[in-house]
Design an enzyme around this catalytic site. Structure first.
Site, short mmCIF file in Angstrom:
data_model
loop_
_atom_site.label_atom_id
_atom_site.label_comp_id
_atom_site.label_asym_id
_atom_site.label_seq_id
_atom_site.Cartn_x
_atom_site.Cartn_y
_atom_site.Cartn_z
N ASP A 33 0.99 -1.28 0.15
CA ASP A 33 0.07 0.02 0.17
C ASP A 33 1.00 1.32 0.11
OD1 ASP A 33 -3.10 0.96 0.57
OD2 ASP A 33 -1.62 2.13 2.15
N ASN A 41 -2.49 13.07 -3.41
CA ASN A 41 -3.60 13.65 -4.34
C ASN A 41 -4.12 14.60 -3.72
OD1 ASN A 41 -3.93 11.44 -6.08
ND2 ASN A 41 -5.25 10.20 -5.15
N ASP A 50 -2.06 9.45 -10.20
CA ASP A 50 -1.98 8.46 -11.44
C ASP A 50 -0.71 8.13 -11.87
OD1 ASP A 50 -4.91 8.19 -10.80
OD2 ASP A 50 -5.44 9.28 -12.71
N GLU A 76 -4.60 2.38 -4.29
CA GLU A 76 -3.20 2.53 -4.07
C GLU A 76 -2.67 1.33 -3.54
OE1 GLU A 76 -4.81 4.24 -0.07
OE2 GLU A 76 -5.25 4.31 -2.37
#
Length: 175
Positions: A33, A41, A50, A76
């Site tokens: 993760d 973000n 992204d 993620e």
């Protein structure tokens, strides 16, 4: 987006492990993760997030043998099924990938903006430690969670977690 397998393919692959004794004895699951991805973000926007996911997916894909399985299982989150490796060898694979990601410069090729260090936390469970696919996933996820709460940017083996459910070979030991 990442050019690696998705969750649906992962679900099929993890189930396949338990179709044979060989699969149970010689497979491991690594869950990974991206640490503090929401912050990335929020700070830089989803297009940057992204791009970071794409770079990390590429690191996972190019850091394992071609016969091993890597998938993006969530936003993620990534999963790797490692075949034919001991727990220590699986740990070394995970640790090598973790270090590669930490050392990768995440910068914009257009603006030169440096997005800082990106890290991942990982959890490992050997298939032989689990009763089936769901149990394997749950145990690897617990190890991943332990990595997160222990400071992130680390790899945790399920087998080393205190208080984990399992057989106690000292059940009848006299004090």
């Amino acid at each position: 987006m990442t050019h690696i397998w998705n969750r649906r393919a992962f679900d099929k692959e993890i189930t396949r492990i338990y179709n044979s004794n060989k699969g149970i004895l010689f497979n491991a699951l690594i869950l990974a993760d991206i640490d503090r991805f929401k912050d990335i973000n929020d700070r830089y926007g989803h297009p940057v997030g992204d791009k970071i996911i794409q770079i990390i997916a590429d690191i996972f894909q190019t850091s394992i043998r071609g016969d091993m399985f890597v998938a993006r299982t969530g936003g993620e989150e990534f999963a790797l099924i490692i075949e034919g490796a001991s727990e220590d060898a699986t740990y070394e694979i995970a640790e090598r990938i973790r270090a590669l990601i930490e050392q990768t410069p995440f910068t914009s090729s257009q603006t030169g903006t440096n997005y800082g260090t990106v890290t991942v936390s990982m959890g490992i469970c050997m298939a032989s430690e689990a009763e089936g696919p769901e149990d394997l996933y749950t145990k690897a996820d617990r190890a991943l969670y332990r990595s997160k709460v222990s400071g992130r940017n680390r790899v945790t083996k399920h087998s080393t977690m205190a208080g984990r459910a399992g057989k106690s070979w000292l059940l009848y030991k006299k004090d």
